[in-house]
Enzyme design. Structure first.
Site, mmCIF file in Angstrom:
data_model
loop_
_atom_site.group_PDB
_atom_site.id
_atom_site.type_symbol
_atom_site.label_atom_id
_atom_site.label_comp_id
_atom_site.label_asym_id
_atom_site.label_seq_id
_atom_site.Cartn_x
_atom_site.Cartn_y
_atom_site.Cartn_z
ATOM 1 N N TYR A 57 0.830 -1.200 0.000
ATOM 2 C CA TYR A 57 0.000 0.000 0.000
ATOM 3 C C TYR A 57 0.870 1.257 0.000
ATOM 4 O O TYR A 57 1.707 1.438 0.888
ATOM 5 C CB TYR A 57 -0.943 0.010 1.194
ATOM 6 C CG TYR A 57 -2.061 -1.008 1.136
ATOM 7 C CD1 TYR A 57 -2.391 -1.664 -0.052
ATOM 8 C CD2 TYR A 57 -2.795 -1.316 2.273
ATOM 9 C CE1 TYR A 57 -3.416 -2.602 -0.094
ATOM 10 C CE2 TYR A 57 -3.825 -2.253 2.237
ATOM 11 C CZ TYR A 57 -4.138 -2.889 1.050
ATOM 12 O OH TYR A 57 -5.153 -3.816 1.017
ATOM 13 N N PRO A 227 -16.305 -2.436 1.033
ATOM 14 C CA PRO A 227 -17.711 -2.638 1.416
ATOM 15 C C PRO A 227 -18.599 -1.426 1.196
ATOM 16 O O PRO A 227 -19.825 -1.573 1.097
ATOM 17 C CB PRO A 227 -17.618 -2.964 2.908
ATOM 18 C CG PRO A 227 -16.405 -2.228 3.378
ATOM 19 C CD PRO A 227 -15.431 -2.374 2.237
ATOM 20 N N LEU A 228 -18.017 -0.230 1.111
ATOM 21 C CA LEU A 228 -18.817 0.976 0.888
ATOM 22 C C LEU A 228 -18.971 1.288 -0.600
ATOM 23 O O LEU A 228 -19.559 2.308 -0.967
ATOM 24 C CB LEU A 228 -18.203 2.170 1.627
ATOM 25 C CG LEU A 228 -18.142 2.049 3.156
ATOM 26 C CD1 LEU A 228 -17.538 3.300 3.767
ATOM 27 C CD2 LEU A 228 -19.526 1.774 3.749
ATOM 28 N N GLY A 231 -18.491 4.735 -2.606
ATOM 29 C CA GLY A 231 -19.421 5.845 -2.468
ATOM 30 C C GLY A 231 -20.539 5.901 -3.488
ATOM 31 O O GLY A 231 -21.286 6.888 -3.539
ATOM 32 N N THR A 234 -23.902 6.454 -1.746
ATOM 33 C CA THR A 234 -23.984 7.490 -0.722
ATOM 34 C C THR A 234 -23.489 8.816 -1.302
ATOM 35 O O THR A 234 -23.128 8.897 -2.475
ATOM 36 C CB THR A 234 -23.121 7.120 0.504
ATOM 37 O OG1 THR A 234 -21.766 6.869 0.066
ATOM 38 C CG2 THR A 234 -23.659 5.882 1.203
#
Length: 314
Positions: A57, A227-228, A231, A234
Site C-alpha cells: 500500500y 464494502p462501501l 461511495g 452514498t
C-alpha cells in the site's frame, strides 16, 4: 481488546490503504502523518480496534506512516489488532508486476513490514493474492517459522477461492482463519453465485461458487474489502438503491454507510467489512456497525439486494 484477540471475533476493520500519500516512491511527509493521525483517531472514536494493511500500500508508505502514528501514541499498539498482507510485487521499471509467495520472500516481506510498523509482531498475516508458481509446502515452512518465532500470531489469505484454500490447508499446519474478498452491495457476485448458478444469467459470473460456504464450514472469517462500494450509494447518489439506503438510514436513526455495512454483516457468514475511507466524518458514520446486531429485517435485506440488482431475483 488486546493484540491477543482472535481476528474472528472482530466485526469491523479499518483499512489503511489510503494512508501514506501518493502511489509513488516519494518519501512520506509530515502532512501524511497528520492525515493518518486524523483517520486513525476517527476510527478509534468510532470503535474500530483492528487495522488492515498490506506491504504494497502506497509502496510501503501506509505501513511506515502508521508506524509513526503508533510511535507517537503511547500504548496504542497494546490496544489494537494489526493485520497486514504480503505476496504482491508491484511493477518497477522494466519489471512487470507479479505475485510472489516463495518462502524466502514471505519471510523477508514480513520482516520489512515489522520494521515499517515499528512493532515486534503482527497479529494477522494474509497472503495477498494466489501465486500460480507457489509451492504449498514452501509456504507452510515460512508460516511455521513466523509463528514459532513469534513474528505472526494468526494467518489467512486474500482473494482466494475455496479450492485454493483447501490446497494450502493440506500442507499448512497453522490454521488459516481469514479470507478477504471484494464484497459490497455493488459487488454482489459472492451472494448471487448461490442463486444464479443454474441460470443463464450466471454464464458470465466470475466468483468461485462455494467459497463463502467453505469458509463458514471451516471457521474461516470472511472479510469484505470495498464494502462501501466507493461511495456509489452514498454522498448524494440518486438511484433506486441509494434512495432506499437513505430511507432505511433515516427510519433507523443511522447513516447510509452503516446500512451498507449492515447488509454484509446480516449474512450468516458473519462477514467483517474492511472500511477504507480516509475521511473522518465518513469513518465516524460507520460507528453503528461496530457493535450490536445489524438492524435489517429479512425483507429489508432482500429489498436492498433487489434494488441494487435493478431486476428481480430468478
Amino acid at each position: 481488546m488486546t493484540p491477543h484477540t482472535d481476528i474472528r471475533d472482530v466485526r469491523l476493520l479499518y483499512g489503511c490503504m489510503g494512508l501514506g500519500g501518493g502511489w509513488d516512491r516519494q518519501p512520506w511527509t509530515a502532512a501524511d502523518v497528520t492525515h493518518a493521525e486524523a483517520a486513525v483517531q476517527a476510527a478509534l472514536d468510532a470503535g474500530f480496534t483492528a487495522f488492515d494493511h498490506a506491504d504494497i500500500y502506497r509502496h510501503g508508505k501506509s505501513e511506515s506512516v502508521f508506524g509513526e502514528v503508533l510511535a507517537r501514541a503511547s500504548g496504542l499498539r497494546d490496544r489494537i489488532v494489526l493485520q497486514t498482507k504480503c505476496g504482491i510485487a508491484l511493477p518497477d521499471g522494466d519489471r512487470a508486476g507479479s505475485y510472489d509467495l516463495r518462502g524466502r520472500t514471505i519471510l523477508r516481506r514480513v520482516e520489512q513490514s515489522l520494521t515499517r510498523l515499528r512493532t515486534d509482531f503482527i497479529d494477522v498475516l494474509l497472503l495477498h493474492r494466489p501465486d500460480p508458481l507457489a509451492r504449498p509446502q514452501e509456504i507452510a515452512e515460512a508460516l511455521r517459522t513466523l509463528h514459532e518465532q513469534g513474528m505472526v500470531r494468526q494467518f489467512g489469505v486474500s482473494n482466494m477461492s475455496a479450492a485454493q484454500i483447501a490446497l494450502l490447508r493440506k500442507s499448512v499446519d497453522v490454521p488459516l482463519v481469514v479470507d478477504q474478498l471484494e464484497m459490497s452491495l455493488a459487488r454482489r457476485d459472492w451472494v448471487e453465485s448461490g442463486v444464479l448458478l443454474n441460470t443463464p444469467a450466471w454464464a458470465g459470473g466470475g466468483f468461485p461458487h462455494g467459497t463463502v460456504e467453505y469458509c463458514v464450514a471451516h471457521d474461516i472469517q470472511v472479510q469484505a474489502w470495498g464494502p462501501l462500494a466507493q461511495g456509489r450509494f452514498t454522498g448524494g447518489a440518486d438511484t433506486p438503491a441509494a434512495r432506499l439506503i437513505a430511507d432505511l438510514a433515516a427510519r433507523k436513526g443511522t447513516t447510509p454507510e452503516t446500512v451498507l455495512l449492515w447488509w454484509l454483516q446480516r449474512h450468516p457468514a458473519g462477514i467483517a467489512p474492511v472500511v477504507g475511507t480516509t475521511r473522518p466524518e465518513r469513518i465516524l458514520a460507520c460507528r453503528d456497525a461496530v457493535h450490536g446486531t445489524p438492524a435489517l429485517t429479512h425483507e429489508e435485506w432482500y429489498g436492498l439486494w433487489t434494488a441494487a440488482r435493478g431486476a428481480p431475483l430468478p
